[in-house]
Design a protein around this motif. Structure first.
Motif, PDB file in Angstrom:
ATOM      1  N   ILE A 190       8.720  16.465  -4.570  1.00 40.00           N
ATOM      2  CA  ILE A 190       7.683  15.438  -4.696  1.00 40.00           C
ATOM      3  C   ILE A 190       7.877  14.659  -5.990  1.00 40.00           C
ATOM      4  CG2 ILE A 190       5.794  16.755  -5.750  1.00 40.00           C
ATOM      5  CD1 ILE A 190       5.506  14.148  -2.919  1.00 40.00           C
ATOM      6  N   GLU A 191       8.328  15.335  -7.053  1.00 35.67           N
ATOM      7  CA  GLU A 191       8.618  14.632  -8.319  1.00 35.67           C
ATOM      8  C   GLU A 191       9.691  13.567  -8.096  1.00 35.67           C
ATOM      9  OE1 GLU A 191       7.558  14.876 -11.605  1.00 35.67           O
ATOM     10  OE2 GLU A 191       5.899  16.123 -10.929  1.00 35.67           O
ATOM     11  N   GLY A 237      17.834   7.377   3.477  1.00 39.22           N
ATOM     12  CA  GLY A 237      17.869   8.819   3.675  1.00 39.22           C
ATOM     13  C   GLY A 237      17.027   9.548   2.668  1.00 39.22           C
ATOM     14  N   PRO A 238      17.300  10.838   2.517  1.00 38.88           N
ATOM     15  CA  PRO A 238      16.470  11.625   1.598  1.00 38.88           C
ATOM     16  C   PRO A 238      16.630  11.146   0.152  1.00 38.88           C
ATOM     17  CG  PRO A 238      18.249  12.963   2.530  1.00 38.88           C
ATOM     18  CD  PRO A 238      18.333  11.613   3.158  1.00 38.88           C
ATOM     19  N   VAL A 239      15.585  11.399  -0.597  1.00 36.87           N
ATOM     20  CA  VAL A 239      15.607  11.050  -2.021  1.00 36.87           C
ATOM     21  C   VAL A 239      16.708  11.873  -2.678  1.00 36.87           C
ATOM     22  CG1 VAL A 239      14.277  11.152  -4.127  1.00 36.87           C
ATOM     23  CG2 VAL A 239      13.167  10.526  -2.026  1.00 36.87           C
ATOM     24  N   ARG A 240      17.474  11.209  -3.531  1.00 34.46           N
ATOM     25  CA  ARG A 240      18.549  11.915  -4.241  1.00 34.46           C
ATOM     26  C   ARG A 240      18.190  12.105  -5.684  1.00 34.46           C
ATOM     27  NH1 ARG A 240      20.464   8.988  -0.375  1.00 34.46           N
ATOM     28  NH2 ARG A 240      20.755   6.943  -1.207  1.00 34.46           N
ATOM     29  N   GLY A 255       6.389  11.105   2.191  1.00 39.48           N
ATOM     30  CA  GLY A 255       6.359  12.270   3.065  1.00 39.48           C
ATOM     31  C   GLY A 255       5.635  13.453   2.447  1.00 39.48           C
ATOM     32  N   ILE A 256       4.697  14.016   3.215  1.00 39.78           N
ATOM     33  CA  ILE A 256       4.001  15.242   2.782  1.00 39.78           C
ATOM     34  C   ILE A 256       4.236  16.368   3.783  1.00 39.78           C
ATOM     35  CG2 ILE A 256       2.251  13.999   1.449  1.00 39.78           C
ATOM     36  CD1 ILE A 256       0.270  14.676   3.798  1.00 39.78           C
ATOM     37  N   GLY A 257       4.978  16.085   4.859  1.00 42.11           N
ATOM     38  CA  GLY A 257       5.271  17.104   5.860  1.00 42.11           C
ATOM     39  C   GLY A 257       4.051  17.511   6.664  1.00 42.11           C
ATOM     40  N   ARG A 258       4.304  18.261   7.689  1.00 41.28           N
ATOM     41  CA  ARG A 258       3.235  18.804   8.540  1.00 41.28           C
ATOM     42  C   ARG A 258       2.993  20.260   8.156  1.00 41.28           C
ATOM     43  NH1 ARG A 258       0.566  16.148  12.208  1.00 41.28           N
ATOM     44  NH2 ARG A 258       1.418  14.148  12.804  1.00 41.28           N
ATOM     45  N   VAL A 263       0.858  -1.186   0.000  1.00 44.31           N
ATOM     46  CA  VAL A 263       0.000   0.000   0.000  1.00 44.31           C
ATOM     47  C   VAL A 263       0.893   1.235   0.000  1.00 44.31           C
ATOM     48  CG1 VAL A 263      -1.731   1.305   1.285  1.00 44.31           C
ATOM     49  CG2 VAL A 263      -1.849  -1.193   1.221  1.00 44.31           C
ATOM     50  N   VAL A 264       0.617   2.164  -0.906  1.00 47.11           N
ATOM     51  CA  VAL A 264       1.356   3.428  -0.995  1.00 47.11           C
ATOM     52  C   VAL A 264       0.446   4.538  -0.479  1.00 47.11           C
ATOM     53  CG1 VAL A 264       2.645   4.992  -2.493  1.00 47.11           C
ATOM     54  CG2 VAL A 264       2.518   2.539  -3.065  1.00 47.11           C
ATOM     55  N   SER A 265       0.925   5.256   0.553  1.00 48.34           N
ATOM     56  CA  SER A 265       0.103   6.317   1.159  1.00 48.34           C
ATOM     57  C   SER A 265       0.964   7.524   1.483  1.00 48.34           C
ATOM     58  CB  SER A 265      -0.558   5.792   2.438  1.00 48.34           C
ATOM     59  OG  SER A 265       0.418   5.576   3.433  1.00 48.34           O
ATOM     60  N   ASP A 266       0.281   8.628   1.766  1.00 47.03           N
ATOM     61  CA  ASP A 266       0.954   9.836   2.226  1.00 47.03           C
ATOM     62  C   ASP A 266       1.240   9.710   3.713  1.00 47.03           C
ATOM     63  OD1 ASP A 266      -1.471  11.764   3.597  1.00 47.03           O
ATOM     64  OD2 ASP A 266      -2.097  10.148   2.276  1.00 47.03           O
ATOM     65  N   ASP A 267       2.189  10.520   4.213  1.00 49.45           N
ATOM     66  CA  ASP A 267       2.533  10.479   5.639  1.00 49.45           C
ATOM     67  C   ASP A 267       2.931  11.874   6.114  1.00 49.45           C
ATOM     68  OD1 ASP A 267       4.000  10.151   8.133  1.00 49.45           O
ATOM     69  OD2 ASP A 267       3.956   8.016   7.703  1.00 49.45           O
ATOM     70  N   LEU A 268       2.186  12.378   7.085  1.00 49.30           N
ATOM     71  CA  LEU A 268       2.452  13.694   7.676  1.00 49.30           C
ATOM     72  C   LEU A 268       3.778  13.732   8.432  1.00 49.30           C
ATOM     73  CD1 LEU A 268      -1.053  14.441   9.204  1.00 49.30           C
ATOM     74  CD2 LEU A 268       0.123  15.937   7.594  1.00 49.30           C
ATOM     75  N   ASP A 269       4.204  12.609   8.978  1.00 51.33           N
ATOM     76  CA  ASP A 269       5.370  12.584   9.849  1.00 51.33           C
ATOM     77  C   ASP A 269       6.692  12.463   9.103  1.00 51.33           C
ATOM     78  OD1 ASP A 269       3.923  12.922  12.222  1.00 51.33           O
ATOM     79  OD2 ASP A 269       3.418  10.797  12.253  1.00 51.33           O
ATOM     80  N   LEU A 270       6.642  12.359   7.792  1.00 53.70           N
ATOM     81  CA  LEU A 270       7.864  12.368   6.993  1.00 53.70           C
ATOM     82  C   LEU A 270       7.923  13.681   6.219  1.00 53.70           C
ATOM     83  CD1 LEU A 270       7.926   8.793   5.370  1.00 53.70           C
ATOM     84  CD2 LEU A 270       9.455   9.671   7.147  1.00 53.70           C
ATOM     85  N   PRO A 271       9.109  14.286   6.131  1.00 47.73           N
ATOM     86  CA  PRO A 271       9.209  15.520   5.353  1.00 47.73           C
ATOM     87  C   PRO A 271       8.962  15.259   3.865  1.00 47.73           C
ATOM     88  CG  PRO A 271      11.358  14.897   6.273  1.00 47.73           C
ATOM     89  CD  PRO A 271      10.369  13.890   6.750  1.00 47.73           C
ATOM     90  N   VAL A 272       8.534  16.294   3.175  1.00 48.30           N
ATOM     91  CA  VAL A 272       8.324  16.189   1.727  1.00 48.30           C
ATOM     92  C   VAL A 272       9.627  15.736   1.079  1.00 48.30           C
ATOM     93  CG1 VAL A 272       7.804  17.464  -0.389  1.00 48.30           C
ATOM     94  CG2 VAL A 272       6.539  17.962   1.703  1.00 48.30           C
ATOM     95  N   GLY A 273       9.527  14.737   0.227  1.00 43.87           N
ATOM     96  CA  GLY A 273      10.702  14.223  -0.473  1.00 43.87           C
ATOM     97  C   GLY A 273      11.256  12.941   0.110  1.00 43.87           C
ATOM     98  N   ARG A 274      10.796  12.553   1.298  1.00 43.56           N
ATOM     99  CA  ARG A 274      11.261  11.311   1.915  1.00 43.56           C
ATOM    100  C   ARG A 274      10.254  10.202   1.658  1.00 43.56           C
ATOM    101  NH1 ARG A 274      14.828  11.441   6.384  1.00 43.56           N
ATOM    102  NH2 ARG A 274      14.681   9.197   6.197  1.00 43.56           N
ATOM    103  N   ILE A 275      10.763   9.000   1.499  1.00 47.40           N
ATOM    104  CA  ILE A 275       9.895   7.825   1.415  1.00 47.40           C
ATOM    105  C   ILE A 275      10.383   6.817   2.439  1.00 47.40           C
ATOM    106  CG2 ILE A 275       9.330   8.200  -1.024  1.00 47.40           C
ATOM    107  CD1 ILE A 275      11.217   5.861  -1.712  1.00 47.40           C
TER     108      ILE A 275
END
Length: 191
Positions: free
Chosen positions: A159-160, A188-191, A132-135, A88-100
């Motif tokens: 996000i891209e 770590g963060p998406v590169r 990650g969609i951030g807070r 399941v692929v979902s959004d997450d408030l607790d991860l910063p934008v750009g993180r998976i």
């Protein structure tokens, strides 16, 4: 067969919103794998195809987020799939934008779509890929308004990249396995 479900809300008014990060990943996979996701069955838009010899189904529940479990459970029952066959692929408030982040199992963390799936399947033992969609950045911003809002122009490139990385992570999960994907994409963060 392996089932990849992207969570989101149907309708053009929700396209591109933070809560529809799961739909964005499924849409990208559909393009990359040339699997049209347009057949409406089991309360979902679905498409089936092959990924390196493995049969895969992509699904976007059309039930709205809070009822996602009804769609997922229907697909799984019909195709006799187990939780091990599900990502399941979902959004997450607790991860910063750009993180998976990939997880083997876990709670819903307040996410209504995951909560519904857990309730309908009777287990939390299925893999999930969180985007990650951030807070909310401004004090007093309502969380519902935040998740139903769009990414800022500054967040667009992040996000891209995250959607591209998530699509690649799904490919690794399906073809190599969840453990390898977790090792590769949780670093770590998406590169």
């Amino acid at each position: 067969m392996f089932l990849v479900v992207g969570l989101g809300n149907p309708g053009p008014e929700y396209a591109g919103t933070r809560h529809n990060a799961g739909f964005m990943v499924v849409d990208r996979l559909a393009r990359e794998l040339n699997i049209p996701v347009g057949r409406q069955v089991f309360f979902s838009l679905t498409g089936r195809g092959q990924l390196e010899g493995r049969q895969i189904m992509l699904a976007k529940p059309m039930t709205y987020m809070n009822e996602s479990g009804r769609a997922v459970a229907s697909i799984m029952r019909w195709h006799r799939l187990t939780p091990a066959d599900l990502l399941v692929v979902s959004d997450d408030l607790d991860l910063p934008v750009g993180r998976i982040r990939l997880r083997r199992a876990g709670g819903h963390g307040g996410h209504r779509g995951l909560q519904s799936i857990i309730q309908h399947l009777g287990t939390n033992g299925f893999a999930r890929l969180r985007m990650g969609i951030g807070r909310p950045v401004h004090e007093g911003t309502d969380v519902v308004d935040w998740v139903l809002g769009r990414f800022t122009p500054e967040e667009g490139p992040l996000i891209e990249q995250a959607v591209a990385a998530a699509a690649e992570a799904v490919r690794v999960v399906v073809t190599v396995g969840l453990e390898e994907a977790m090792n590769r994409f949780n670093a770590g963060p998406v590169r």
